[in-house]
Design an enzyme around this catalytic site. Structure first.
Site, mmCIF file in Angstrom:
data_model
loop_
_atom_site.group_PDB
_atom_site.id
_atom_site.type_symbol
_atom_site.label_atom_id
_atom_site.label_comp_id
_atom_site.label_asym_id
_atom_site.label_seq_id
_atom_site.Cartn_x
_atom_site.Cartn_y
_atom_site.Cartn_z
ATOM 1 N N TYR A 57 -102.323 27.125 53.085
ATOM 2 C CA TYR A 57 -102.673 25.865 52.859
ATOM 3 C C TYR A 57 -103.664 25.980 51.463
ATOM 4 O O TYR A 57 -104.524 26.712 51.407
ATOM 5 C CB TYR A 57 -103.328 24.783 53.611
ATOM 6 C CG TYR A 57 -103.447 23.601 53.122
ATOM 7 C CD1 TYR A 57 -102.337 22.583 52.807
ATOM 8 C CD2 TYR A 57 -104.769 22.974 53.139
ATOM 9 C CE1 TYR A 57 -102.745 21.335 52.463
ATOM 10 C CE2 TYR A 57 -105.008 21.618 52.680
ATOM 11 C CZ TYR A 57 -103.810 20.964 52.260
ATOM 12 O OH TYR A 57 -104.049 19.580 51.876
ATOM 13 N N TYR B 237 -112.259 23.581 52.537
ATOM 14 C CA TYR B 237 -111.180 24.276 52.873
ATOM 15 C C TYR B 237 -111.137 25.417 51.955
ATOM 16 O O TYR B 237 -111.471 26.425 52.579
ATOM 17 C CB TYR B 237 -110.037 23.282 52.791
ATOM 18 C CG TYR B 237 -108.837 23.955 53.676
ATOM 19 C CD1 TYR B 237 -108.496 23.781 54.973
ATOM 20 C CD2 TYR B 237 -108.021 25.104 53.066
ATOM 21 C CE1 TYR B 237 -107.757 24.567 55.740
ATOM 22 C CE2 TYR B 237 -107.107 25.847 53.774
ATOM 23 C CZ TYR B 237 -106.912 25.377 55.093
ATOM 24 O OH TYR B 237 -106.052 26.027 55.717
ATOM 25 N N THR C 253 -101.622 18.263 62.907
ATOM 26 C CA THR C 253 -101.241 19.164 63.870
ATOM 27 C C THR C 253 -102.643 19.252 64.811
ATOM 28 O O THR C 253 -103.969 18.578 64.343
ATOM 29 C CB THR C 253 -101.065 20.367 63.262
ATOM 30 O OG1 THR C 253 -102.060 20.991 62.677
ATOM 31 C CG2 THR C 253 -99.546 20.477 62.552
HETATM 32 P P1 NAD Z 1 -100.646 24.577 65.565
HETATM 33 O O1 NAD Z 1 -101.971 24.555 66.352
HETATM 34 O O2 NAD Z 1 -99.726 23.438 65.708
HETATM 35 O O3 NAD Z 1 -99.861 25.506 66.090
HETATM 36 C C1 NAD Z 1 -100.665 27.004 66.494
HETATM 37 C C2 NAD Z 1 -99.527 27.707 67.382
HETATM 38 O O4 NAD Z 1 -100.277 29.042 67.708
HETATM 39 C C3 NAD Z 1 -99.225 27.284 68.667
HETATM 40 O O5 NAD Z 1 -97.976 27.662 68.889
HETATM 41 C C4 NAD Z 1 -100.131 28.231 69.531
HETATM 42 O O6 NAD Z 1 -99.539 28.190 71.188
HETATM 43 C C5 NAD Z 1 -100.245 29.431 68.925
HETATM 44 N N1 NAD Z 1 -101.441 30.186 69.413
HETATM 45 C C6 NAD Z 1 -102.686 29.865 69.223
HETATM 46 N N2 NAD Z 1 -103.499 30.987 69.747
HETATM 47 C C7 NAD Z 1 -102.633 31.909 70.136
HETATM 48 C C8 NAD Z 1 -102.796 33.139 70.739
HETATM 49 N N3 NAD Z 1 -104.166 33.644 70.970
HETATM 50 N N4 NAD Z 1 -101.916 33.608 71.208
HETATM 51 C C9 NAD Z 1 -100.583 33.164 70.931
HETATM 52 N N5 NAD Z 1 -100.201 32.152 70.224
HETATM 53 C C10 NAD Z 1 -101.286 31.365 69.929
HETATM 54 O O7 NAD Z 1 -100.968 24.858 64.166
HETATM 55 P P2 NAD Z 1 -100.286 24.368 62.687
HETATM 56 O O8 NAD Z 1 -100.815 23.312 61.880
HETATM 57 O O9 NAD Z 1 -98.615 24.590 62.942
HETATM 58 O O10 NAD Z 1 -100.560 25.920 62.032
HETATM 59 C C11 NAD Z 1 -99.628 26.918 61.685
HETATM 60 C C12 NAD Z 1 -100.045 27.607 60.659
HETATM 61 O O11 NAD Z 1 -99.779 26.585 59.555
HETATM 62 C C13 NAD Z 1 -101.467 28.118 60.308
HETATM 63 O O12 NAD Z 1 -101.523 29.347 59.546
HETATM 64 C C14 NAD Z 1 -102.146 26.921 59.473
HETATM 65 O O13 NAD Z 1 -103.178 27.182 58.868
HETATM 66 C C15 NAD Z 1 -100.864 26.582 58.235
HETATM 67 N N6 NAD Z 1 -100.944 25.272 57.815
HETATM 68 C C16 NAD Z 1 -101.137 24.244 58.588
HETATM 69 C C17 NAD Z 1 -101.217 23.096 57.687
HETATM 70 C C18 NAD Z 1 -101.506 21.829 58.247
HETATM 71 O O14 NAD Z 1 -101.770 20.729 57.757
HETATM 72 N N7 NAD Z 1 -101.364 21.640 59.735
HETATM 73 C C19 NAD Z 1 -100.734 22.979 56.510
HETATM 74 C C20 NAD Z 1 -100.610 24.303 55.908
HETATM 75 C C21 NAD Z 1 -100.425 25.501 56.755
#
Ligand code: NAD
Ligand code: NA
Length: 395
Positions: free
Chosen positions: A224, A234, A274
């Site tokens: 991000y 951030y 999320t």
């Molecule tokens: P999320 O919290 O919805 O998903 C996290 C996932 O990781 C879940 O499936 C959870 O079970 C798993 N997880 C966490 N700890 C774990 C562990 N120790 N072992 C196994 N699984 C584990 O998060 P998200 O927002 O979908 O984020 C995913 C990626 O996308 C991250 O790198 C985040 O920085 C990136 N991202 C998020 C956004 C946003 O606005 N939400 C924007 C851009 C990028």
């Protein structure tokens, strides 16, 4: 039991199995309405149960008929407590996938550990032979390092100076000032250890070493960037250092994957509600203003729309356009100059009193409750449900 939301701060302690199932079905319907994508065939998704990882899994399975293995860390129902949302999501996904004749199995445990990695490698070996796409979508506040045993905790702090700006409590709509003290060197190192690229590289090394990556395989992880106004907390804060590291790791992995004609990318995704993002100060207020503008411009997307565009227009269209730093951008609409100018303008005016008119706080709150299966259209929330639900393909 009848299941209701019970929140504590930015977490919800309960999840609704039928609501989570409907959420997954809605995402599947969206992907199926868009036609097939000449995409991946055998996919490993690390962080597959919620957010971008779940949407990636759905896109691969229902857009490209891919076999999928999902790795996640979720809780089953226990003694009258509901399971976590990601548990119900995975149960619903695997039920739908198997009904559609698609291979779908999952592993629930700590993806940072050697044991879970080995279990995953063994499953790929036994069932799929090799994978041609690895999606890395973990978001976690902690990581126990597999070599040292040290438990690293990430933080969300500015670097170099303290930071103060507006934030919102999305439950009450109260806009207030938040002040955060700067990180020290340990905070930075710990955040990079949790959310940087080291674990992604460990996964890819292990897969490559055991010859579990098909020729031409793709690896993708998510990052991000966001606007100027969230930069101090951030992109230029502790989490930004971790994202810098993750993005640099894409190049290291890409070099190693040359041996199999493979590719590694980071995709920069848009800001969305999320479980991970609702914990970051300032971001919820930014998102509620962003939603207002993007919905008015008809360019609003959720995780599933984002991942559909990533697969169809970026990863699998044979041209994979990247920016000057080699990153795929599906945050392009969020970052449009006119969108950012409008958000920046609203930011200066937003207060507790003006937020209901200026921002989309309702959209934010609805999305938050939707994450846990609440406030979903067509779900009977009066229904007496069994909270115990099995994940069909759980190993
Ligand atoms: P999320 O919290 O919805 O998903 C996290 C996932 O990781 C879940 O499936 C959870 O079970 C798993 N997880 C966490 N700890 C774990 C562990 N120790 N072992 C196994 N699984 C584990 O998060 P998200 O927002 O979908 O984020 C995913 C990626 O996308 C991250 O790198 C985040 O920085 C990136 N991202 C998020 C956004 C946003 O606005 N939400 C924007 C851009 C990028
Ligand atoms: Na995810």
């Amino acid at each position: 039991m009848v299941i209701e939301p019970r929140t504590r701060g930015f977490i919800c302690l309960t999840a609704h199995p039928k609501g989570c199932e409907q959420n997954v079905i809605n995402q599947i319907n969206y992907i199926q309405s868009k036609g097939t994508i000449e995409g991946p065939k055998k996919v490993l998704v690390i962080g597959a149960s919620t957010g971008f990882g779940l949407a990636s899994r759905i896109t691969a399975a229902f857009g490209s008929n891919a076999a999928t293995i999902g790795v996640f860390l979720e809780k089953p129902a226990n003694r009258g407590k509901t399971a976590s949302a990601g548990w119900y999501n995975s149960a619903a996904f695997e039920k739908q996938a198997q009904a559609a004749g698609l291979y779908a199995k999952s592993i629930n445990g700590d993806a940072f550990s050697k044991e879970i990695k080995q279990q995953t490698l063994d499953l790929i070996k036994a069932d799929l032979g090799q994978v041609d796409l690895v999606v890395y979508s973990l978001a976690s506040p902690v990581r126990t390092h597999p070599e040292t045993g040290v438990k690293h905790r990430s933080s969300l702090k500015p670097i170099g100076q303290s930071f103060a700006d507006k934030t919102v409590d999305f439950h009450t709509g109260v806009v207030s000032e938040v002040a955060i003290e700067p990180a020290n060197e340990d905070d930075i190192a710990n955040t990079v250890a949790v959310m940087g690229g080291e674990d992604w590289e460990m996964w890819m090394d292990a897969l490559q070493k055991e010859n579990l990556l098909a020729s031409g395989a793709t690896a993708v992880a998510y990052s991000y960037i966001g606007p100027k106004l969230t930069e101090p907390v951030y992109r230029k804060g502790t989490i930004g250092r971790a994202k810098d590291h993750l993005e640099a790791t894409a190049f290291t992995i890409a070099d190693k994957l040359k041996a199999i004609d493979g590719k590694a990318y980071v995709s920069v995704n848009k800001a969305l509600v999320t479980q991970a993002s609702s914990a970051i100060p300032v971001i919820p207020l930014y998102i509620s203003l962003l939603y207002k503008i993007m919905k008015a411009e008809n360019i609003h997307e959720g995780c599933i729309e984002q991942m559909h565009r990533l697969f169809k227009d970026r990863l699998y269209n044979n041209k994979t356009a990247t920016d000057a730093q080699g990153r795929i951008r599906v945050d392009d609409w969020e970052m449009r100059e006119d969108v950012q100018a409008q958000v920046a303008e609203l930011w200066t005016k937003v207060t507790t009193e003006t937020l209901p008119a200026l921002g989309d706080l309702k959209g934010y709150a609805d999305d938050f409750f939707n994450l846990f299966g609440f406030r979903i259209e067509g779900v009977n929330y009066e229904e007496d449900l069994n909270e115990v639900v099995e994940i069909p393909g759980l190993q």
